[in-house]
Design a protein around this motif. Structure first.
Motif, PDB file in Angstrom:
ATOM      1  N   GLU A 134     -17.227  -7.428 -12.586  1.00  0.00           N
ATOM      2  CA  GLU A 134     -17.953  -7.989 -11.447  1.00  0.00           C
ATOM      3  C   GLU A 134     -19.032  -7.012 -10.965  1.00  0.00           C
ATOM      4  OE1 GLU A 134     -17.894 -10.885  -9.809  1.00  0.00           O
ATOM      5  OE2 GLU A 134     -16.411 -11.728 -11.202  1.00  0.00           O
ATOM      6  N   SER A 135     -18.680  -5.719 -10.908  1.00  0.00           N
ATOM      7  CA  SER A 135     -19.648  -4.727 -10.432  1.00  0.00           C
ATOM      8  C   SER A 135     -20.841  -4.605 -11.382  1.00  0.00           C
ATOM      9  CB  SER A 135     -18.985  -3.360 -10.240  1.00  0.00           C
ATOM     10  OG  SER A 135     -18.563  -2.839 -11.487  1.00  0.00           O
ATOM     11  N   PHE A 136     -20.617  -4.720 -12.685  1.00  0.00           N
ATOM     12  CA  PHE A 136     -21.707  -4.663 -13.646  1.00  0.00           C
ATOM     13  C   PHE A 136     -22.577  -5.913 -13.538  1.00  0.00           C
ATOM     14  CE2 PHE A 136     -19.619  -1.096 -15.606  1.00  0.00           C
ATOM     15  CZ  PHE A 136     -20.631  -0.417 -16.268  1.00  0.00           C
ATOM     16  N   LEU A 137     -21.958  -7.059 -13.298  1.00  0.00           N
ATOM     17  CA  LEU A 137     -22.735  -8.289 -13.180  1.00  0.00           C
ATOM     18  C   LEU A 137     -23.627  -8.250 -11.951  1.00  0.00           C
ATOM     19  CD1 LEU A 137     -20.159 -11.060 -14.202  1.00  0.00           C
ATOM     20  CD2 LEU A 137     -22.255 -10.432 -15.410  1.00  0.00           C
ATOM     21  N   THR A 138     -23.106  -7.720 -10.862  1.00  0.00           N
ATOM     22  CA  THR A 138     -23.862  -7.676  -9.594  1.00  0.00           C
ATOM     23  C   THR A 138     -24.652  -6.377  -9.430  1.00  0.00           C
ATOM     24  OG1 THR A 138     -21.932  -6.792  -8.450  1.00  0.00           O
ATOM     25  CG2 THR A 138     -22.202  -9.196  -8.469  1.00  0.00           C
ATOM     26  N   ASN A 139     -24.450  -5.458 -10.393  1.00  0.00           N
ATOM     27  CA  ASN A 139     -25.101  -4.144 -10.363  1.00  0.00           C
ATOM     28  C   ASN A 139     -24.763  -3.420  -9.053  1.00  0.00           C
ATOM     29  OD1 ASN A 139     -26.667  -2.085 -11.444  1.00  0.00           O
ATOM     30  ND2 ASN A 139     -28.608  -2.887 -10.618  1.00  0.00           N
ATOM     31  N   ASP A 140     -23.412  -3.512  -8.732  1.00  0.00           N
ATOM     32  CA  ASP A 140     -22.937  -2.939  -7.471  1.00  0.00           C
ATOM     33  C   ASP A 140     -21.925  -1.843  -7.810  1.00  0.00           C
ATOM     34  OD1 ASP A 140     -22.142  -2.346  -4.927  1.00  0.00           O
ATOM     35  OD2 ASP A 140     -21.417  -4.362  -4.431  1.00  0.00           O
ATOM     36  N   ASP A 141     -22.412  -0.625  -8.040  1.00  0.00           N
ATOM     37  CA  ASP A 141     -21.511   0.480  -8.377  1.00  0.00           C
ATOM     38  C   ASP A 141     -20.599   0.851  -7.220  1.00  0.00           C
ATOM     39  OD1 ASP A 141     -22.709   0.550 -10.836  1.00  0.00           O
ATOM     40  OD2 ASP A 141     -24.108   2.161 -10.311  1.00  0.00           O
ATOM     41  N   LEU A 142     -21.115   0.637  -6.002  1.00  0.00           N
ATOM     42  CA  LEU A 142     -20.310   1.007  -4.831  1.00  0.00           C
ATOM     43  C   LEU A 142     -19.027   0.179  -4.752  1.00  0.00           C
ATOM     44  CD1 LEU A 142     -20.162   2.732  -2.282  1.00  0.00           C
ATOM     45  CD2 LEU A 142     -21.415   0.929  -1.054  1.00  0.00           C
ATOM     46  N   LEU A 143     -19.083  -1.094  -5.151  1.00  0.00           N
ATOM     47  CA  LEU A 143     -17.881  -1.954  -5.144  1.00  0.00           C
ATOM     48  C   LEU A 143     -16.800  -1.364  -6.041  1.00  0.00           C
ATOM     49  CD1 LEU A 143     -16.337  -4.579  -4.511  1.00  0.00           C
ATOM     50  CD2 LEU A 143     -17.566  -5.639  -6.435  1.00  0.00           C
ATOM     51  N   THR A 181     -14.508   4.670 -17.118  1.00  0.00           N
ATOM     52  CA  THR A 181     -15.400   5.600 -17.813  1.00  0.00           C
ATOM     53  C   THR A 181     -16.383   4.836 -18.663  1.00  0.00           C
ATOM     54  OG1 THR A 181     -13.862   5.792 -19.653  1.00  0.00           O
ATOM     55  CG2 THR A 181     -13.639   7.400 -17.872  1.00  0.00           C
ATOM     56  N   ALA A 182     -17.597   5.407 -18.772  1.00  0.00           N
ATOM     57  CA  ALA A 182     -18.629   4.797 -19.617  1.00  0.00           C
ATOM     58  C   ALA A 182     -18.338   5.109 -21.076  1.00  0.00           C
ATOM     59  CB  ALA A 182     -19.990   5.358 -19.210  1.00  0.00           C
ATOM     60  N   PRO A 183     -18.999   4.394 -22.001  1.00  0.00           N
ATOM     61  CA  PRO A 183     -18.773   4.674 -23.424  1.00  0.00           C
ATOM     62  C   PRO A 183     -19.072   6.128 -23.775  1.00  0.00           C
ATOM     63  CG  PRO A 183     -19.886   2.586 -23.167  1.00  0.00           C
ATOM     64  CD  PRO A 183     -19.856   3.213 -21.810  1.00  0.00           C
ATOM     65  N   SER A 184     -19.940   6.766 -23.004  1.00  0.00           N
ATOM     66  CA  SER A 184     -20.259   8.174 -23.295  1.00  0.00           C
ATOM     67  C   SER A 184     -19.187   9.133 -22.826  1.00  0.00           C
ATOM     68  CB  SER A 184     -21.586   8.543 -22.592  1.00  0.00           C
ATOM     69  OG  SER A 184     -21.448   8.381 -21.180  1.00  0.00           O
ATOM     70  N   GLY A 185     -18.197   8.654 -22.050  1.00  0.00           N
ATOM     71  CA  GLY A 185     -17.121   9.497 -21.530  1.00  0.00           C
ATOM     72  C   GLY A 185     -17.314   9.908 -20.105  1.00  0.00           C
ATOM     73  N   ASP A 186     -18.463   9.586 -19.482  1.00  0.00           N
ATOM     74  CA  ASP A 186     -18.675   9.920 -18.083  1.00  0.00           C
ATOM     75  C   ASP A 186     -17.868   9.009 -17.181  1.00  0.00           C
ATOM     76  OD1 ASP A 186     -20.435  11.873 -18.866  1.00  0.00           O
ATOM     77  OD2 ASP A 186     -22.198  10.554 -18.710  1.00  0.00           O
ATOM     78  N   VAL A 187     -17.296   9.556 -16.126  1.00  0.00           N
ATOM     79  CA  VAL A 187     -16.477   8.801 -15.171  1.00  0.00           C
ATOM     80  C   VAL A 187     -17.397   8.047 -14.240  1.00  0.00           C
ATOM     81  CG1 VAL A 187     -14.759   8.936 -13.361  1.00  0.00           C
ATOM     82  CG2 VAL A 187     -14.609  10.480 -15.319  1.00  0.00           C
ATOM     83  N   LEU A 188     -17.282   6.725 -14.270  1.00  0.00           N
ATOM     84  CA  LEU A 188     -18.106   5.885 -13.405  1.00  0.00           C
ATOM     85  C   LEU A 188     -17.432   5.674 -12.047  1.00  0.00           C
ATOM     86  CD1 LEU A 188     -19.220   3.187 -16.007  1.00  0.00           C
ATOM     87  CD2 LEU A 188     -20.464   5.226 -15.280  1.00  0.00           C
ATOM     88  N   ALA A 189     -16.120   5.590 -12.032  1.00  0.00           N
ATOM     89  CA  ALA A 189     -15.358   5.412 -10.785  1.00  0.00           C
ATOM     90  C   ALA A 189     -14.000   6.047 -10.981  1.00  0.00           C
ATOM     91  CB  ALA A 189     -15.241   3.934 -10.430  1.00  0.00           C
ATOM     92  N   HIS A 190     -13.424   6.575  -9.889  1.00  0.00           N
ATOM     93  CA  HIS A 190     -12.117   7.240  -9.991  1.00  0.00           C
ATOM     94  C   HIS A 190     -11.448   7.197  -8.633  1.00  0.00           C
ATOM     95  CE1 HIS A 190      -9.002  10.071 -11.115  1.00  0.00           C
ATOM     96  NE2 HIS A 190      -9.466  10.041 -12.381  1.00  0.00           N
ATOM     97  N   SER A 191     -10.135   7.140  -8.657  1.00  0.00           N
ATOM     98  CA  SER A 191      -9.394   7.135  -7.397  1.00  0.00           C
ATOM     99  C   SER A 191      -9.545   8.461  -6.670  1.00  0.00           C
ATOM    100  CB  SER A 191      -7.908   6.845  -7.677  1.00  0.00           C
ATOM    101  OG  SER A 191      -7.393   7.785  -8.606  1.00  0.00           O
ATOM    102  N   GLU A 192      -9.928   9.526  -7.402  1.00  0.00           N
ATOM    103  CA  GLU A 192     -10.256  10.807  -6.797  1.00  0.00           C
ATOM    104  C   GLU A 192     -11.770  10.968  -6.916  1.00  0.00           C
ATOM    105  OE1 GLU A 192      -8.043  14.057  -8.398  1.00  0.00           O
ATOM    106  OE2 GLU A 192      -6.122  12.974  -8.275  1.00  0.00           O
ATOM    107  N   PRO A 193     -12.499  10.769  -5.822  1.00  0.00           N
ATOM    108  CA  PRO A 193     -13.966  10.774  -5.869  1.00  0.00           C
ATOM    109  C   PRO A 193     -14.561  12.038  -6.480  1.00  0.00           C
ATOM    110  CG  PRO A 193     -13.181   9.987  -3.747  1.00  0.00           C
ATOM    111  CD  PRO A 193     -11.985  10.513  -4.466  1.00  0.00           C
ATOM    112  N   THR A 194     -13.881  13.165  -6.438  1.00  0.00           N
ATOM    113  CA  THR A 194     -14.424  14.418  -6.961  1.00  0.00           C
ATOM    114  C   THR A 194     -14.634  14.375  -8.465  1.00  0.00           C
ATOM    115  OG1 THR A 194     -12.195  15.300  -7.156  1.00  0.00           O
ATOM    116  CG2 THR A 194     -13.390  15.768  -5.113  1.00  0.00           C
ATOM    117  N   ARG A 195     -13.983  13.413  -9.154  1.00  0.00           N
ATOM    118  CA  ARG A 195     -14.094  13.356 -10.605  1.00  0.00           C
ATOM    119  C   ARG A 195     -15.204  12.414 -11.063  1.00  0.00           C
ATOM    120  NH1 ARG A 195      -7.964  13.492 -13.063  1.00  0.00           N
ATOM    121  NH2 ARG A 195      -7.272  15.347 -11.931  1.00  0.00           N
ATOM    122  N   ILE A 196     -15.826  11.704 -10.135  1.00  0.00           N
ATOM    123  CA  ILE A 196     -16.883  10.757 -10.517  1.00  0.00           C
ATOM    124  C   ILE A 196     -18.084  11.546 -11.036  1.00  0.00           C
ATOM    125  CG2 ILE A 196     -18.434   8.985  -9.642  1.00  0.00           C
ATOM    126  CD1 ILE A 196     -16.322   8.273  -7.580  1.00  0.00           C
ATOM    127  N   GLY A 197     -18.638  11.082 -12.128  1.00  0.00           N
ATOM    128  CA  GLY A 197     -19.815  11.686 -12.750  1.00  0.00           C
ATOM    129  C   GLY A 197     -19.490  12.754 -13.751  1.00  0.00           C
TER     130      GLY A 197
END
Length: 474
Positions: free
Chosen positions: A55-64, A85-101
């Motif tokens: 849903e977030s990819f369809l609406t382009n809403d990363d915050l959701l 995680t993205a196909p490249s291995g980067d964390v797009l969203a995480h329950s621990e915000p410090t790990r995002i990105g």
């Protein structure tokens, strides 16, 4: 141990074993179902994460997606972490915000007590990333344990209630089986004591084997009661038949002993000797009848069969009874009807049958009455029917059913005649002798209209006639 506790314990033990087996099988099945349910709950969490990611990819809403993964750990007990995680291995969203990105491969691995489930996220055929959820194995182990404890508690309650009801039913079942046995045992004891006044009506209403057994027991008791009555009747009849002539003989012997020194006139001697002779004959006849009955019941009577002219035999028996018939002014006749053949049987035994029937006819026919001996040939059955008909007092329909029994005499008949009453064995012996010849005996009578006793005998057939009859049948 008595039958009741044995049966009750056996049924209770069988019920307990059955309940344990069923409860064990149900518990194992439910344990597997609870474990599957826990797995489905974990996978449902993962599927929801995949759906939100799409849903977030369809609406382009990363915050959701970032907010959802953060809230997910608070909403789902036992959830340790959730990430996308993205196909490249980067964390797009995480329950621990410090790990995002950050790159997921560079992060520390999950503890061994955490179960991590992952699933790729696709938009059509395009792979947009991976969703992962880590669950605490200890939490779900505790959750499964709690659910199993609730299951055990319910099973114990159900099994306990079922066992309690089952034990009551087993005791009731054991009682329903053993109580009739006890009643039958008590009835057997009463029969052993010669008492037949017991009631098995409660058991007889049953439709199972115990009901059939009680009915068979009642029938047995009725037969024993009948045998007991027959024994009493036999003793009474024997006592009476022996006591009367013996008493008369003793009386006349005492008279002879008393009067002998005074000189007994010739006519008195003749009277005394005649009375002694008659009572001696009565005793002899009774003993002979008893011997005949015993021989018939043991099958010791043998027949000397030969052609018999029944007309001549009937005339001979009538001549024997002529003095007695003259005393009562009775008339007699022999009617041969269509008789052209000879009978086939033992002349002495047939004579005995005719003597018994004529003796009864004379006894129960009033003065000036008529006695007839009727003959009829029945070619179709190859028999001759012989009847002795009187104009006497007759026999009721109820009494006709029992007059052929041993020692059986109709009360009205006994009261209507004077002198010796007979032994009650004549008709029983006659019927047995006729049946021994292969014939049958019966009676037709109405009260006040006389009686007709009849019996059948086979027709004498020569060898040539026998071959002709056989050929005709074939």
């Amino acid at each position: 141990m008595k039958l009741f506790p044995k049966l009750a314990l056996a049924v209770s033990a069988l019920l307990l074993a059955t309940t344990l087996c069923l409860c064990t099988a149900f518990y194992v099945t439910q344990q597997h179902a609870i474990e599957q349910q826990a797995d489905l709950e974990r996978r449902a969490v993962l599927q929801n994460l995949v759906h939100i990611t799409q849903e977030s990819f369809l609406t382009n809403d990363d915050l959701l997606l970032i907010k959802y993964t953060g809230w997910l750990q608070k909403w789902i007990p036992g959830l340790v972490s959730a990430s996308v995680t993205a196909p490249s291995g980067d964390v797009l969203a995480h329950s621990e915000p410090t790990r995002i990105g950050k790159n997921a491969a560079l992060q520390e691995s999950s503890p061994t007590e955490v179960l991590v489930l992952s699933e790729p996220v696709r938009m059509g055929s395009h792979w947009i990333g991976n969703a992962s959820a880590g669950f605490s194995q200890r939490y779900y182990a505790d959750l499964i344990h709690v659910r199993l404890r609730h299951l055990q508690k319910r099973l114990l309650e159900i099994a306990g209630g079922a066992l309690a009801v089952g034990v009551l039913l087993s005791f009731g079942l054991a009682l329903s089986w053993t109580k009739p046995v006890g009643l039958l045992a008590a009835a057997a004891n009463r029969i052993g004591q010669g008492k037949y006044d017991f009631d098995l009506a409660l058991i007889e209403r049953r439709t199972d084997e115990l009901g059939f057994l009680s009915k068979a027991f009642e029938n047995m008791a009725a037969q024993l009661r009948e045998l007991e009555q027959m024994k009493e009747d036999f003793v009474s009849a024997v006592t009476h038949e022996l006591r009367s002539p013996l008493g008369a003989i003793e009386s006349y012997l005492n008279l002879i002993g008393t009067e002998m020194h005074e000189g007994i006139p010739a006519e008195v001697w003749a009277t005394y000797l005649e009375r002694l002779r008659l009572n001696t004959q009565r005793l002899t006849r009774f003993v002979n009848d008893l011997l005949d009955v015993a021989a018939l019941e043991r099958g010791k009577i043998t027949l000397s069969q030969q052609p018999v002219n029944l007309g001549i035999l009937a005339q001979d028996v009538l001549a024997f009874f002529e003095p007695r018939m003259r005393e009562k002014n009775l008339r007699s006749e022999v009617q041969l009807g269509n008789l052209r053949s000879l009978g086939f049987g033992d002349p002495d035994k047939i004579r005995q049958v005719l003597v018994n029937l004529l003796s009864n006819a004379i006894k129960f026919t009033p003065e000036t009455g008529l006695i007839q001996i009727l003959m009829k040939e029945i070619p179709a059955q190859h028999v001759i029917c012989v009847s002795v008909k009187d104009s006497g007092i007759g026999i009721s329909e109820a009494d006709q059913m029992k007059i052929f029994s041993k020692f059986e005499q109709v009360n009205s008949a006994r009261q209507s005649i004077k002198g010796p009453k007979g032994t009650g064995l004549g008709l029983s012996i006659s019927r047995a002798l006729v049946e021994l010849h292969g014939g049958a005996m019966g009676v037709e009578s109405k009260e006040g209209e006389g009686s007709r006793f009849y019996f059948t005998l086979p027709i004498y057939v020569t060898a040539r006639e026998s071959m002709a009859i056989t050929a005709t049948k074939h």
